[in-house]
Design an enzyme around this catalytic site. Structure first.
Site, short mmCIF file in Angstrom:
data_model
loop_
_atom_site.label_atom_id
_atom_site.label_comp_id
_atom_site.label_asym_id
_atom_site.label_seq_id
_atom_site.Cartn_x
_atom_site.Cartn_y
_atom_site.Cartn_z
CG HIS A 115 -1.91 1.12 1.22
ND1 HIS A 115 -2.76 1.36 0.15
CD2 HIS A 115 -2.18 2.10 2.13
CE1 HIS A 115 -3.52 2.41 0.42
NE2 HIS A 115 -3.18 2.88 1.61
CG HIS B 256 -3.11 6.59 2.45
ND1 HIS B 256 -3.77 5.42 2.76
CD2 HIS B 256 -3.24 7.38 3.55
CE1 HIS B 256 -4.26 5.49 3.99
NE2 HIS B 256 -3.95 6.67 4.49
CB CYS C 156 -2.65 3.07 -3.10
SG CYS C 156 -1.87 1.42 -3.16
#
Length: 262
Positions: free
Chosen positions: A30, A42, A158
């Site tokens: 991530h 994010h 992401c």
């Protein structure tokens, strides 16, 4: 950071760094942009986000998503952790909540082609150079207020978000794979296996076939890297909504500006 790892310590971070951490026992990573003050901006699937007002009252379980964050509890340390605009997947989190007890890694920019090809796993580096860190922070904070369009695992995830914040680059072909190295890896591995399968008739040695397959896999990742492909354009963050096809939100900026210092 060396050839084998991008792992860093917290005191090595600079505002504007592209950081990432691994989830689900290294199954995927991530990504986000460190903006200073122990905060990270994010991008997550909107359906996996719970607003602070609902987090304390929600007790229902949900299905596993790309980031598996739908059951987050409110941050006990930072009141603004989890801040986001309505119907947006761009969120401000503290570093602890972003990492979820995982290790911290820094994405590398401007690497040589030889270094890129040694990174067998995608989503760790790019040959594209980074823009100045203040420009990166400005993009991240602007997108926190305006959104980054709809989340898509292969075309707008992401890593795509962090890559755009760092480079300002968008891909013209909206039907192909996005900027994400992870997405390129997922699509490149079966493609390499498919293309190399006829070679099993010519190369009886399994080691030789595996070597060819690995080479094709690495080259397929390299060909989709934003630093070498020719279907990318530089887009100012203020014009991003038009290029991604979503509307800019009208909102109250409150206390959030365009930069956060350490």
């Amino acid at each position: 950071m060396g050839v084998l790892t991008n792992k860093v310590e917290r005191d090595e971070l600079k505002p504007g760094d592209h950081i990432y951490t691994y989830r689900a026992v290294f199954a995927y990573s991530h990504h986000g942009v460190f903006v200073g003050g122990c905060k990270v901006v994010h991008f997550k699937p909107e359906h996996s986000l719970i607003s602070p007002t609902l987090a304390s009252s929600s007790s229902s379980s949900s299905s596993v998503s790309d980031v598996n964050d739908s059951s987050e509890a409110p941050c006990p340390t930072f009141p603004d952790c989890g801040y986001k605009q309505p119907k947006s997947g761009v969120v401000l989190s503290c570093l602890d909540c972003f990492l979820k007890k995982g290790s911290l890694y820094r994405f590398e920019y401007g690497v040589s082609s030889s270094i890129f090809l040694t990174r067998f796993r995608g989503g760790t580096c790019t040959t594209a150079p980074s823009d100045p860190l203040q420009t990166v922070i400005h993009r991240a904070m602007h997108l926190l207020q305006n959104g980054f369009g709809n989340y898509d695992v292969f075309q707008n995830n992401c890593e795509d978000f962090a890559l755009y914040c760092k480079t300002g680059l968008l891909i013209l072909d909206k039907n192909g794979v996005g900027r994400s190295g992870q997405a390129s890896s997922i699509l490149g591995a079966p493609l390499a296996a498919l293309l190399s399968s006829p070679l099993t008739l010519l190369i009886p040695n399994p080691v030789g076939v595996a070597t060819v397959t690995a080479g094709m896999y690495c080259m397929s990742r390299y060909a989709t890297d934003i630093g070498v492909r020719n279907d990318v354009i530089k887009v100012p963050v203020e014009d991003l909504a038009l290029n991604l096809g979503f509307k800019t939100r009208k909102r109250n900026r409150k206390a959030f500006g365009t930069s956060i210092s350490r």
